[in-house]
Design an enzyme around this catalytic site. Structure first.
Site, short mmCIF file in Angstrom:
data_model
loop_
_atom_site.label_atom_id
_atom_site.label_comp_id
_atom_site.label_asym_id
_atom_site.label_seq_id
_atom_site.Cartn_x
_atom_site.Cartn_y
_atom_site.Cartn_z
N HIS A 89 -11.71 -18.33 -39.96
CA HIS A 89 -11.75 -18.80 -41.35
C HIS A 89 -10.32 -18.79 -41.90
O HIS A 89 -9.83 -19.79 -42.37
CB HIS A 89 -12.70 -17.93 -42.18
CG HIS A 89 -12.96 -18.47 -43.55
ND1 HIS A 89 -14.07 -18.16 -44.29
CD2 HIS A 89 -12.22 -19.30 -44.33
CE1 HIS A 89 -14.02 -18.80 -45.46
NE2 HIS A 89 -12.90 -19.49 -45.51
N GLU A 142 -6.70 -23.52 -46.51
CA GLU A 142 -6.32 -22.14 -46.19
C GLU A 142 -4.83 -21.91 -46.45
O GLU A 142 -4.42 -20.84 -46.90
CB GLU A 142 -6.67 -21.81 -44.73
CG GLU A 142 -8.17 -21.72 -44.47
CD GLU A 142 -8.86 -20.64 -45.31
OE1 GLU A 142 -8.51 -19.45 -45.17
OE2 GLU A 142 -9.75 -20.98 -46.11
N HIS A 146 -4.12 -19.22 -49.20
CA HIS A 146 -3.75 -17.93 -48.61
C HIS A 146 -2.37 -17.94 -47.93
O HIS A 146 -1.62 -16.98 -48.04
CB HIS A 146 -4.81 -17.50 -47.59
CG HIS A 146 -6.19 -17.45 -48.15
ND1 HIS A 146 -6.60 -16.45 -49.01
CD2 HIS A 146 -7.26 -18.27 -48.00
CE1 HIS A 146 -7.87 -16.66 -49.34
NE2 HIS A 146 -8.29 -17.76 -48.75
#
Ligand SMILES: *[C@@H]1O[C@H](CO)[C@@H](O)[C@H](O)[C@H]1NC(C)=O
Ligand SMILES: *[C@@H]1O[C@H](CO)[C@@H](O)[C@H](O)[C@H]1NC(C)=O
Ligand SMILES: *[C@@H]1O[C@H](CO)[C@@H](O)[C@H](O)[C@H]1NC(C)=O
Ligand SMILES: *[C@@H]1O[C@H](CO)[C@@H](O)[C@H](O)[C@H]1NC(C)=O
Ligand SMILES: *[C@@H]1O[C@H](CO)[C@@H](O)[C@H](O)[C@H]1NC(C)=O
Ligand SMILES: *[C@@H]1O[C@H](CO)[C@@H](O)[C@H](O)[C@H]1NC(C)=O
Length: 276
Positions: A89, A142, A146
């Protein structure tokens, strides 16, 4: 800027708290509601990483259940045939006791050509599962959310380092192998206790993971499916026991910690266009 609805909600919370004499604004609340607000240096700080592995079958189960009634965009959750096991993920910088920080540098756009050499590996181990999106959309998400926050750690600075290092973590902590060597294999009949799954991962990595489940409630029946295994890594990327976070118990159905009271299913993968 925070969304207007969020501001009104915060004011309401403050007002009610003042009436009951317990006013204090929990920092996770403001941080969460202002996920896309410009963050100052302090709110960008973090102290560990969540390395998040997902079981694609359970993600699709969750997605299908939560979009049953409002699938306006016609997206489908399909596991690409190339996928045969746990997928990535992401790697998420985290401040103990909260979620995030997220979206730390809006000027740093995802650029596919920077990770060109990694695409074959990412296609297989880090695929997006929703149709109707560019195949690299999940990676750009992502990265924005992040990866831009991970840059303060030199080994994760920049796109190539962030994705390459995460692929390396996946090889280093082979969840599939770890679980199967403890006898935890995908099955439509056998279920496993939370303790056993935790112990299997702890034995192999040295760190107690967070287990996230998709939980299905029907009147008489509570079922849970293993969706994510999150390893907690310190800044030298060494696993340690995940902090018991208050925050984990406040999140939505998506982020539910697995319950110790009901055995956990790990359903076999159904890949490709079986339904077509
Ligand atoms: C989710 O729904 C898609 C169709 O939209 C189907 O092909 C797929 O098998 C479903 N997956 C699960 C795990 O239910
Ligand atoms: C923010 O992004 C730019 C690229 O747009 C990059 O050069 C810079 O180092 C980033 N800043 C931080 C603090 O990571
Ligand atoms: C994306 O990366 C490539 C290769 O490093 C570079 O040539 C290109 O200018 C970058 N594109 C943008 C929009 O930054
Ligand atoms: C990665 O997957 C996408 C979508 O399936 C495909 O279009 C692309 O050619 C693949 N790239 C490589 C290098 O395997
Ligand atoms: C990418 O990671 C591999 C280990 O998986 C390492 O050998 C290689 O040097 C890394 N590449 C770069 C450019 O950092
Ligand atoms: C963890 O390690 C202990 C000690 O070696 C062993 O007895 C136990 O069976 C292992 N647990 C799992 C789930 O593999």
């Amino acid at each position: 800027m925070c969304p207007r609805g969020a501001s009104v909600f915060i004011l309401a919370v403050v007002f009610v708290s003042m009436l009951s004499g317990t006013f204090s604004m929990p920092s996770f609340l403001s941080q969460r509601l202002c996920e896309n607000c410009v963050q100052n240096e302090q709110t960008k700080s973090w102290d560990y990483l969540l390395f998040v592995n997902q079981w694609p079958e359970t993600f699709c189960k969750y997605y299908n259940a939560s979009h049953k009634h409002d699938n306006k965009d016609g997206q489908e959750c399909i596991i690409p045939p190339i996928v045969s096991t746990w997928t990535i993920h992401g790697t998420w910088p985290t401040k103990t006791g909260t979620e995030g920080p997220t979206s730390c540098n809006n000027t740093w756009q995802f650029n596919l050509s920077q990770v060109k050499d990694l695409v074959p590996a990412m296609n297989k181990t880090w695929p997006g599962l929703l149709t109707g999106e560019e195949y690299w959309y999940f990676w750009s998400h992502e990265w924005d959310k992040h990866g831009t926050c991970a840059a303060s750690l030199p080994v994760l600075y920049g796109e190539h380092n962030y994705f390459n290092k995460t692929l390396q973590l996946k090889q280093q902590h082979n969840i599939d192998k770890i679980l199967s060597s403890s006898g935890i294999i995908p099955s439509s009949t056998v279920k496993y206790t939370r303790d056993k799954i935790e112990e299997s991962v702890k034995n192999a990595t040295g760190g107690m993971p967070d287990l996230i489940c998709f939980q299905e409630n029907s009147d008489s029946d509570f079922k849970q499916y293993l969706q994510e295994i999150r390893l907690c890594l310190d800044k030298s990327l060494k696993p340690f026991d995940c902090p018991k976070s208050k925050f984990m118990h406040l999140t939505s159905e998506y982020d539910s910690p697995c319950s110790s009271k009901t055995p956990i299913a790990l359903p076999p993968l159904t890949t490709g266009n079986a339904a077509v």
